[in-house]
Motif scaffolding. Structure first.
Motif, PDB file in Angstrom:
ATOM      1  N   ALA A  58       0.907  -1.027   0.008  1.00 45.00           N
ATOM      2  CA  ALA A  58      -0.050  -0.009   0.080  1.00 45.00           C
ATOM      3  C   ALA A  58       0.780   1.304  -0.050  1.00 45.00           C
ATOM      4  CB  ALA A  58      -1.010  -0.114   1.153  1.00 45.00           C
ATOM      5  N   ALA A  59       1.927   1.372   0.476  1.00 38.35           N
ATOM      6  CA  ALA A  59       2.723   2.271   0.541  1.00 38.35           C
ATOM      7  C   ALA A  59       3.552   2.578  -0.578  1.00 38.35           C
ATOM      8  CB  ALA A  59       4.013   2.229   1.710  1.00 38.35           C
ATOM      9  N   ALA A  60       3.656   1.683  -1.242  1.00 37.72           N
ATOM     10  CA  ALA A  60       4.452   1.751  -2.698  1.00 37.72           C
ATOM     11  C   ALA A  60       3.322   2.510  -3.483  1.00 37.72           C
ATOM     12  CB  ALA A  60       4.902   0.376  -3.280  1.00 37.72           C
ATOM     13  N   LEU A  61       2.041   2.255  -3.492  1.00 36.72           N
ATOM     14  CA  LEU A  61       1.087   2.792  -4.407  1.00 36.72           C
ATOM     15  C   LEU A  61       0.700   4.047  -3.956  1.00 36.72           C
ATOM     16  CD1 LEU A  61      -1.472  -0.555  -4.454  1.00 36.72           C
ATOM     17  CD2 LEU A  61       0.202   0.296  -6.263  1.00 36.72           C
ATOM     18  N   VAL A  62       0.739   4.271  -2.770  1.00 33.90           N
ATOM     19  CA  VAL A  62       0.420   5.817  -2.280  1.00 33.90           C
ATOM     20  C   VAL A  62       1.648   6.288  -2.823  1.00 33.90           C
ATOM     21  CG1 VAL A  62       0.393   7.178  -0.217  1.00 33.90           C
ATOM     22  CG2 VAL A  62      -1.021   4.979  -0.142  1.00 33.90           C
ATOM     23  N   ALA A  63       3.082   6.031  -2.654  1.00 39.45           N
ATOM     24  CA  ALA A  63       4.133   6.706  -3.146  1.00 39.45           C
ATOM     25  C   ALA A  63       3.945   7.175  -4.457  1.00 39.45           C
ATOM     26  CB  ALA A  63       5.280   5.953  -2.803  1.00 39.45           C
ATOM     27  N   GLN A  64       3.062   6.340  -5.312  1.00 41.85           N
ATOM     28  CA  GLN A  64       3.028   6.506  -6.597  1.00 41.85           C
ATOM     29  C   GLN A  64       1.809   7.467  -7.250  1.00 41.85           C
ATOM     30  OE1 GLN A  64       3.049   2.434  -8.581  1.00 41.85           O
ATOM     31  NE2 GLN A  64       4.894   1.879  -7.485  1.00 41.85           N
ATOM     32  N   GLY A  65       1.302   7.989  -6.016  1.00 42.85           N
ATOM     33  CA  GLY A  65       0.089   8.742  -6.476  1.00 42.85           C
ATOM     34  C   GLY A  65      -1.342   7.806  -6.846  1.00 42.85           C
ATOM     35  N   ARG A  66      -1.114   6.784  -6.365  1.00 43.92           N
ATOM     36  CA  ARG A  66      -2.470   5.691  -6.822  1.00 43.92           C
ATOM     37  C   ARG A  66      -3.412   5.557  -5.713  1.00 43.92           C
ATOM     38  NH1 ARG A  66       0.789   0.857  -9.319  1.00 43.92           N
ATOM     39  NH2 ARG A  66      -1.297   0.090  -9.895  1.00 43.92           N
ATOM     40  N   VAL A  67      -3.549   6.526  -4.891  1.00 41.70           N
ATOM     41  CA  VAL A  67      -4.122   6.251  -3.675  1.00 41.70           C
ATOM     42  C   VAL A  67      -5.530   5.914  -4.204  1.00 41.70           C
ATOM     43  CG1 VAL A  67      -5.025   7.313  -1.483  1.00 41.70           C
ATOM     44  CG2 VAL A  67      -2.913   7.926  -2.461  1.00 41.70           C
ATOM     45  N   ALA A  68      -6.181   6.723  -5.080  1.00 41.50           N
ATOM     46  CA  ALA A  68      -7.711   6.551  -5.543  1.00 41.50           C
ATOM     47  C   ALA A  68      -7.896   5.189  -6.289  1.00 41.50           C
ATOM     48  CB  ALA A  68      -7.994   7.470  -6.299  1.00 41.50           C
ATOM     49  N   GLU A  69      -6.943   4.378  -6.559  1.00 40.76           N
ATOM     50  CA  GLU A  69      -7.220   3.025  -7.332  1.00 40.76           C
ATOM     51  C   GLU A  69      -7.751   2.090  -6.720  1.00 40.76           C
ATOM     52  OE1 GLU A  69      -3.621   1.840  -9.398  1.00 40.76           O
ATOM     53  OE2 GLU A  69      -3.443   3.520 -10.584  1.00 40.76           O
ATOM     54  N   PRO A  70      -8.420   1.093  -7.047  1.00 43.77           N
ATOM     55  CA  PRO A  70      -9.244   0.131  -6.187  1.00 43.77           C
ATOM     56  C   PRO A  70      -8.295  -0.616  -5.231  1.00 43.77           C
ATOM     57  CG  PRO A  70     -10.250   0.211  -8.247  1.00 43.77           C
ATOM     58  CD  PRO A  70      -9.127   1.251  -8.319  1.00 43.77           C
ATOM     59  N   GLU A  71      -7.008  -0.808  -5.845  1.00 41.97           N
ATOM     60  CA  GLU A  71      -6.288  -1.797  -5.558  1.00 41.97           C
ATOM     61  C   GLU A  71      -5.720  -1.126  -4.211  1.00 41.97           C
ATOM     62  OE1 GLU A  71      -1.915  -4.164  -5.968  1.00 41.97           O
ATOM     63  OE2 GLU A  71      -2.714  -2.730  -7.489  1.00 41.97           O
ATOM     64  N   CYS A  72      -5.290  -0.192  -4.169  1.00 39.97           N
ATOM     65  CA  CYS A  72      -4.497   0.701  -3.098  1.00 39.97           C
ATOM     66  C   CYS A  72      -5.700   0.732  -1.829  1.00 39.97           C
ATOM     67  CB  CYS A  72      -4.106   2.015  -3.574  1.00 39.97           C
ATOM     68  SG  CYS A  72      -3.371   2.930  -2.115  1.00 39.97           S
ATOM     69  N   GLN A  73      -7.028   1.495  -2.317  1.00 40.01           N
ATOM     70  CA  GLN A  73      -8.042   1.505  -1.263  1.00 40.01           C
ATOM     71  C   GLN A  73      -8.370   0.139  -0.637  1.00 40.01           C
ATOM     72  OE1 GLN A  73     -10.483   4.312  -1.174  1.00 40.01           O
ATOM     73  NE2 GLN A  73      -8.875   5.324  -1.617  1.00 40.01           N
ATOM     74  N   ARG A  74      -8.222  -0.848  -1.356  1.00 39.64           N
ATOM     75  CA  ARG A  74      -8.443  -2.322  -0.695  1.00 39.64           C
ATOM     76  C   ARG A  74      -7.440  -2.723   0.197  1.00 39.64           C
ATOM     77  NH1 ARG A  74      -8.619  -4.577  -4.890  1.00 39.64           N
ATOM     78  NH2 ARG A  74      -6.599  -5.813  -5.024  1.00 39.64           N
ATOM     79  N   LEU A  75      -6.179  -2.414  -0.190  1.00 40.86           N
ATOM     80  CA  LEU A  75      -5.036  -2.912   0.567  1.00 40.86           C
ATOM     81  C   LEU A  75      -5.028  -1.930   1.964  1.00 40.86           C
ATOM     82  CD1 LEU A  75      -2.251  -3.436  -2.104  1.00 40.86           C
ATOM     83  CD2 LEU A  75      -3.406  -5.277  -0.863  1.00 40.86           C
ATOM     84  N   LEU A  76      -5.412  -0.771   1.744  1.00 39.56           N
ATOM     85  CA  LEU A  76      -5.213   0.202   2.993  1.00 39.56           C
ATOM     86  C   LEU A  76      -6.211  -0.423   4.122  1.00 39.56           C
ATOM     87  CD1 LEU A  76      -5.061   3.727   1.431  1.00 39.56           C
ATOM     88  CD2 LEU A  76      -3.306   2.406   2.792  1.00 39.56           C
ATOM     89  N   ARG A  77      -7.608  -0.666   3.344  1.00 39.94           N
ATOM     90  CA  ARG A  77      -8.424  -1.216   4.465  1.00 39.94           C
ATOM     91  C   ARG A  77      -8.116  -2.687   5.246  1.00 39.94           C
ATOM     92  NH1 ARG A  77     -11.736   1.000   0.224  1.00 39.94           N
ATOM     93  NH2 ARG A  77     -12.829   2.811   1.097  1.00 39.94           N
ATOM     94  N   PHE A  78      -7.585  -3.346   4.045  1.00 38.64           N
ATOM     95  CA  PHE A  78      -7.057  -4.777   4.768  1.00 38.64           C
ATOM     96  C   PHE A  78      -6.004  -4.490   5.783  1.00 38.64           C
ATOM     97  CE2 PHE A  78      -8.399  -7.518   0.711  1.00 38.64           C
ATOM     98  CZ  PHE A  78      -9.414  -7.518   1.117  1.00 38.64           C
ATOM     99  N   ALA A  79      -5.301  -3.512   5.527  1.00 39.70           N
ATOM    100  CA  ALA A  79      -4.092  -3.260   6.523  1.00 39.70           C
ATOM    101  C   ALA A  79      -4.542  -2.689   7.878  1.00 39.70           C
ATOM    102  CB  ALA A  79      -2.898  -2.425   6.072  1.00 39.70           C
ATOM    103  N   GLY A  80      -5.805  -2.175   7.679  1.00 36.31           N
ATOM    104  CA  GLY A  80      -5.893  -1.731   9.127  1.00 36.31           C
ATOM    105  C   GLY A  80      -6.042  -0.207   8.787  1.00 36.31           C
ATOM    106  N   LEU A  81      -6.079   0.242   7.924  1.00 37.04           N
ATOM    107  CA  LEU A  81      -5.662   1.793   7.488  1.00 37.04           C
ATOM    108  C   LEU A  81      -6.992   2.636   6.898  1.00 37.04           C
ATOM    109  CD1 LEU A  81      -2.028   1.556   6.273  1.00 37.04           C
ATOM    110  CD2 LEU A  81      -2.531   2.409   8.354  1.00 37.04           C
ATOM    111  N   ASP A  82      -7.212   3.975   7.140  1.00 34.81           N
ATOM    112  CA  ASP A  82      -8.183   4.597   6.715  1.00 34.81           C
ATOM    113  C   ASP A  82      -7.617   5.177   5.311  1.00 34.81           C
ATOM    114  OD1 ASP A  82     -10.285   6.086   5.905  1.00 34.81           O
ATOM    115  OD2 ASP A  82     -10.355   7.048   7.903  1.00 34.81           O
TER     116      ASP A  82
END
Length: 387
Positions: free
Chosen positions: A348-372
């Motif tokens: 998730a950190a790698a996707l956020v660093a790439q500016g891909r926060v809005a993408e479904p994969e990043c959103q899903r991983l953040l939630r799975f990790a326990g992050l908002d």
């Protein structure tokens, strides 16, 4: 260049290896700690350089020198000793050494002496015209990453009356990928011999190695001009990769802190995530220095073909702990099912660093990790803040 180092102080041997790698770009060093082991390793024609201490637990380094000179009168031999009296120096010279350095020595002193007895252009380190062979050799042998450290800055730290402790040095050097990999390499070689416990962060490595030895190793890297990127195009790419890895490191550290996971390990994993690319770029620089030419297409192809295999292989060669290597791997790929929380956060950190926060994969991983995900919604156009 093949080198035999006979030194019973392993940290001293690692420092010598660092200095050597900064002079001879394709170094392969065998480190041994006893006269008997050195005698068993020695074979005529096997080494271009031998460095040996005088006083060893099972005898004198002069015994090895005598054995070497029976077989080979040409191989360069550097004697290192705490003895600096005239009689000792003459005795060593009588046995046919090429140079003598007394302890305690400075990094600059050893570099100068080595360049005198074996100039870098005479080290016989192989053909620089075959790029594929050079890349393969880098993957399979010892390789030292370039660093942005300035020798003057390290010397200033050495001369301070109030020396920095491990945490302060780690904070100062936190974004230095080359130094981090080298100190982790040194610390884990010694850590495994002492306790079996792996070292995963820069501050842990500095504490184990010691601040003075860490500074010496840092100076050895700062003086390394064989791996420096003088080509503007290669340097620009390296800076871009470095910035990418730093962004991942900062986001991963912030996420791990929220999750109450080991944040310093996450930072290290992010920082080392582009090590393979940096190795490839350094080899490409050596290829250019040897008279080769490169197009942008060939550079990109080399990065595509060799970054992952070089990175994976050298993470093992650098003795990075398995847990740390798996965190780095998670930045690029998560296995299907059963991924651990820390691995999910790294991806998730790698996707956020790439500016891909809005993408479904990043959103899903953040939630799975326990992050908002909303905590990172405004990061697409901003860089993470350093702690």
């Amino acid at each position: 260049m093949n080198t035999l180092i006979l030194e019973d102080d392993l940290l001293m041997a690692e420092l010598l290896e660092t200095i050597l790698a900064g002079i001879y770009p394709r170094l392969s060093a065998d480190i041994v700690t006893s006269v008997e082991e050195a005698g068993n390793k020695w074979q005529p024609g096997r080494y271009q350089l031998v460095i040996c201490d005088w006083n060893l637990p099972d005898g004198s380094g002069l015994e090895l020198v005598r054995q070497i000179r029976k077989d080979d009168r040409e191989v360069a031999v550097l004697m290192i000793s705490g003895r600096n009296d005239r009689e000792s120096v003459l005795a060593a010279a009588h046995h046919g050494i090429s140079g003598f350095v007394s302890k305690p020595f400075s990094v600059e002193m050893v570099r100068d002496r080595l360049k005198t007895i074996l100039p870098p252009e005479q080290d016989g380190d192989g053909d620089h015209s075959d790029l594929e062979a050079m890349l393969k050799a880098a993957c399979e042998g010892h390789f030292q990453l370039p660093t942005t450290l300035a020798p003057a800055d390290i010397l200033e730290l050495m001369e301070r009356t109030d020396p920095l402790d491990a945490n302060q040095l780690a904070e100062r050097w936190r974004d230095e990928t080359g130094l981090t990999t080298r100190l982790l390499d040194v610390a884990n070689r010694n850590s495994f011999r002492r306790s079996g416990e792996p070292v995963s962060t820069l501050s842990e490595a500095i504490r184990l190695v010691g601040t003075r030895m860490s500074l010496d190793i840092a100076l050895g890297l700062a003086l390394d001009n064989t791996h420096a990127l003088s080509d503007a195009g290669l340097r620009e790419r390296a800076e871009a990769f470095q910035h990418q890895s730093e962004d991942v490191a900062h986001y991963a550290q912030a996420m791990f802190r929220q999750l109450r996971l080991p944040a310093n390990e996450a930072f290290t994993a992010g920082l080392l995530s582009r090590a393979g690319e940096l190795v490839v770029l350094s080899v490409l620089q050596q290829y250019l220095a040897g008279g080769g030419s490169l197009t942008d297409e060939r550079i990109e192809q080399a990065l595509k073909d060799w970054s992952q295999p070089c990175g994976n292989r050298l993470k093992v060669q650098w003795r990075l702990p398995l847990e740390l290597r798996e965190l780095i791997g998670a930045i690029y790929f998560l296995p299907r099912g059963g991924a651990k929380q820390d691995r999910i956060a790294m991806r998730a950190a790698a996707l956020v660093a790439q500016g891909r926060v809005a993408e479904p994969e990043c959103q899903r991983l953040l939630r799975f990790a326990g992050l908002d995900p909303d905590d990172f919604a405004d990061t697409a156009d901003t860089e993470p803040e350093a702690d």
